[in-house]
Design a protein around this motif. Structure first.
Motif, PDB file in Angstrom:
ATOM      1  N   SER A 180       1.109  -1.262  -0.296  1.00  0.00           N
ATOM      2  CA  SER A 180      -0.533   0.322   0.135  1.00  0.00           C
ATOM      3  C   SER A 180       0.821   1.233   0.172  1.00  0.00           C
ATOM      4  N   MET A 181       1.615   0.751   0.485  1.00  0.00           N
ATOM      5  CA  MET A 181       3.299   2.030   1.000  1.00  0.00           C
ATOM      6  C   MET A 181       3.547   2.673  -1.024  1.00  0.00           C
ATOM      7  N   ARG A 182       3.758   1.558  -1.174  1.00  0.00           N
ATOM      8  CA  ARG A 182       4.567   1.620  -2.505  1.00  0.00           C
ATOM      9  C   ARG A 182       3.270   2.870  -3.067  1.00  0.00           C
ATOM     10  N   ASN A 183       2.295   2.553  -3.475  1.00  0.00           N
ATOM     11  CA  ASN A 183       1.110   3.159  -3.861  1.00  0.00           C
ATOM     12  C   ASN A 183       1.180   4.554  -3.996  1.00  0.00           C
ATOM     13  N   ILE A 184       1.735   4.241  -2.648  1.00  0.00           N
ATOM     14  CA  ILE A 184       0.825   5.694  -1.805  1.00  0.00           C
ATOM     15  C   ILE A 184       2.098   6.565  -2.492  1.00  0.00           C
ATOM     16  N   MET A 185       3.248   6.183  -2.264  1.00  0.00           N
ATOM     17  CA  MET A 185       5.078   6.690  -3.244  1.00  0.00           C
ATOM     18  C   MET A 185       4.393   7.223  -4.622  1.00  0.00           C
ATOM     19  N   LYS A 186       3.922   6.233  -5.275  1.00  0.00           N
ATOM     20  CA  LYS A 186       3.081   6.834  -6.736  1.00  0.00           C
ATOM     21  C   LYS A 186       2.977   8.007  -7.014  1.00  0.00           C
ATOM     22  N   GLU A 187       1.861   7.587  -5.945  1.00  0.00           N
ATOM     23  CA  GLU A 187       0.844   8.608  -6.314  1.00  0.00           C
ATOM     24  C   GLU A 187       0.759  10.220  -5.238  1.00  0.00           C
ATOM     25  N   ALA A 188       1.599  10.046  -4.580  1.00  0.00           N
ATOM     26  CA  ALA A 188       2.453  11.181  -3.874  1.00  0.00           C
ATOM     27  C   ALA A 188       3.379  12.189  -5.209  1.00  0.00           C
ATOM     28  N   SER A 189       4.126  11.491  -6.224  1.00  0.00           N
ATOM     29  CA  SER A 189       4.640  11.544  -7.349  1.00  0.00           C
ATOM     30  C   SER A 189       4.125  12.108  -8.423  1.00  0.00           C
ATOM     31  N   ILE A 190       2.731  11.738  -8.863  1.00  0.00           N
ATOM     32  CA  ILE A 190       1.730  11.888  -9.487  1.00  0.00           C
ATOM     33  C   ILE A 190       2.088  13.115  -8.852  1.00  0.00           C
ATOM     34  N   VAL A 191       1.383  13.424  -7.576  1.00  0.00           N
ATOM     35  CA  VAL A 191       0.936  14.868  -8.022  1.00  0.00           C
ATOM     36  C   VAL A 191       1.899  15.782  -7.209  1.00  0.00           C
ATOM     37  N   LEU A 192       3.707  15.322  -6.912  1.00  0.00           N
ATOM     38  CA  LEU A 192       4.374  16.350  -6.820  1.00  0.00           C
ATOM     39  C   LEU A 192       4.907  16.572  -8.549  1.00  0.00           C
ATOM     40  N   ASN A 193       4.692  15.225  -9.363  1.00  0.00           N
ATOM     41  CA  ASN A 193       5.240  16.007 -11.058  1.00  0.00           C
ATOM     42  C   ASN A 193       3.900  16.847 -11.488  1.00  0.00           C
ATOM     43  N   LYS A 194       2.554  16.745 -10.730  1.00  0.00           N
ATOM     44  CA  LYS A 194       1.935  18.307 -11.103  1.00  0.00           C
ATOM     45  C   LYS A 194       2.470  19.585 -10.566  1.00  0.00           C
ATOM     46  N   LEU A 195       2.451  19.554  -9.759  1.00  0.00           N
ATOM     47  CA  LEU A 195       2.546  21.038  -8.416  1.00  0.00           C
ATOM     48  C   LEU A 195       4.406  21.409  -9.295  1.00  0.00           C
ATOM     49  N   ALA A 196       4.911  20.458  -9.400  1.00  0.00           N
ATOM     50  CA  ALA A 196       6.385  21.375  -9.821  1.00  0.00           C
ATOM     51  C   ALA A 196       6.376  21.504 -11.391  1.00  0.00           C
ATOM     52  N   ASP A 197       5.688  20.536 -12.392  1.00  0.00           N
ATOM     53  CA  ASP A 197       5.603  21.191 -13.679  1.00  0.00           C
ATOM     54  C   ASP A 197       4.605  21.339 -14.673  1.00  0.00           C
ATOM     55  N   SER A 198       3.446  21.980 -13.307  1.00  0.00           N
ATOM     56  CA  SER A 198       2.159  22.896 -14.222  1.00  0.00           C
ATOM     57  C   SER A 198       2.761  24.762 -13.560  1.00  0.00           C
ATOM     58  N   LYS A 199       2.321  24.815 -13.515  1.00  0.00           N
ATOM     59  CA  LYS A 199       2.893  26.687 -13.107  1.00  0.00           C
ATOM     60  C   LYS A 199       1.342  27.327 -12.921  1.00  0.00           C
TER      61      LYS A 199
END
Length: 137
Positions: free
Chosen positions: A55-74
């Protein structure tokens, strides 16, 4: 000429001959960490631990999705920050969920930044969570 004398912050205390104390690795391993023979432990069942790790592995993947969106989309980052600054919790949560994540997310924010807590449950019991704190001031 001014002469300064600095005293140590603490004075060592001498307790006499302490040579009887043995701190060798062999002593520590054999004497300090022995299990209590009168205490009985249940058999090890790592099923929940394994499920939590998955479950944590899945959470970390989803955290990466959110972080990538925040970092890559002003524009996305601006929308999240604008909604948070206007205390529009519904819009902040909608924006975070619009990234496509499926984990349960609890969002909090203050004037300094935003905190996202992604969590997962197994049989209605929270098994793991990941907290992300990001600053904007």
């Amino acid at each position: 000429m001014i002469n300064y004398y600095c005293q140590p912050m603490y004075q060592p205390v001498y307790y006499g001959n302490l040579s009887f104390i043995n701190h060798s690795p062999a002593y520590v391993a054999t004497n300090h960490y022995k299990s209590n023979p009168s205490r009985q432990y249940p058999d090890v069942d790592s099923t929940l631990l394994e499920q939590s790790a998955k479950s944590m592995r899945n959470i970390m993947k989803e955290a990466s999705i959110v972080l990538n969106k925040l970092a890559d989309s002003k524009s996305f980052a601006n929308k999240v920050m604008y909604a948070a600054q206007h205390s529009d919790m519904t819009e902040v949560e909608r924006l975070i969920q619009s990234t496509g994540i499926t984990s349960k997310v609890k969002t909090t924010f203050n004037p300094d930044g935003i905190m996202l807590k992604l969590s997962s449950s197994i049989e209605n019991v929270e098994c793991c969570h990941l907290t992300i704190s990001l600053r904007w001031l």
